[in-house]
Design an enzyme around this catalytic site. Structure first.
Site, PDB file in Angstrom:
ATOM      1  N   GLY A 136      42.571  45.912  51.896  1.00  0.00           N
ATOM      2  CA  GLY A 136      42.151  44.502  50.971  1.00  0.00           C
ATOM      3  C   GLY A 136      40.973  44.667  50.310  1.00  0.00           C
ATOM      4  O   GLY A 136      40.499  45.912  49.953  1.00  0.00           O
ATOM      5  N   CYS A 137      40.151  43.531  50.217  1.00  0.00           N
ATOM      6  CA  CYS A 137      38.966  43.572  49.574  1.00  0.00           C
ATOM      7  C   CYS A 137      37.944  44.689  50.225  1.00  0.00           C
ATOM      8  O   CYS A 137      37.505  44.580  51.243  1.00  0.00           O
ATOM      9  CB  CYS A 137      38.496  42.386  49.609  1.00  0.00           C
ATOM     10  SG  CYS A 137      36.642  42.166  48.899  1.00  0.00           S
TER      11      CYS A 137
END
Length: 216
Positions: free
Chosen positions: A67-68
């Site tokens: 993810g991020c």
């Protein structure tokens, strides 16, 4: 468009990025927010480029997409034995992509953390455990508020031993979850450094963004 990407385009300043960034989460038991500093040039990437990476001494490399990459990098920087980290883009079909290009979800890149670690102080198995515990591997092309293939869950392996260990760890992680894990496992591909303002973002700003905990 993700919440974070919207902030970048609309404001173009780091203060707004922090305000609209990924969801804050509680630190996993796998890491310790000690504030200790580690390096920022894993595999000597700043000198050797995206392909010919070479860790120093007997160090080893690992790469993870969870993810991020702000929060994913922050998590790995707290693991004793991690020597250096950097964030970037891998797994795509475009050389030297920009953040804006990656956010179009057309380049195939995943937001990724490159990790250099000392195997006498930590292990690849430990890093895999940290990876599984600090994101949701059951959500396809998304983590929390962020959606798109650049936020997919993936492990990028440097050598057959890492590849086999990653596959084994995925089976073990799946045994603890009800929903199907969608994490990809590949041999490492060219790793392109992200823009400077993404590097060690949480450490620079005193935040702990993005990791949202594993699925069930």
């Amino acid at each position: 468009m993700t919440r974070r990407a919207s902030g970048v385009i609309a404001a173009g300043i780091l203060s707004v990025l922090a305000a609209v960034g990924c969801a804050v989460s509680t630190a996993s038991a796998e890491v310790n927010y000690s504030g200790s500093k580690v390096g920022t040039d894993p595999g000597q990437i700043s000198r050797l480029g995206p392909v010919d990476l070479k860790p120093k001494g007997n160090d080893q490399l690992a790469s993870f997409s969870g993810g991020c990459f702000w929060g994913t990098e922050d998590i790995f920087r707290q693991v004793p034995g991690v020597v250096a980290t950097a964030v970037g883009y891998t797994g795509g079909n475009l050389s030297n992509p920009t953040y804006e290009q990656v956010c179009t979800h057309t380049t195939g890149h995943a937001e990724t953390v490159l990790v250099e670690f000392d195997p006498t102080k930590t292990s690849y198995k430990k890093l895999l455990s940290v990876f599984w515990e600090n994101h949701d591997p059951t959500t396809l092309d998304s983590q929390g508020p962020d959606f798109g293939s650049n936020y997919r869950s993936a492990i990028w392996c440097y050598g057959v031993d890492e590849f086999n260990a990653a596959k084994k760890s995925r089976v073990e992680a799946q045994s603890k979850l009800t929903h199907k894990i969608v994490t990809e496992i590949h041999m490492a591909q060219p790793f392109y450094l992200a823009e400077d303002y993404h590097q060690q973002y949480d450490e620079k700003h005193g935040t702990h963004f993005c990791p949202i905990g594993h699925g069930t």
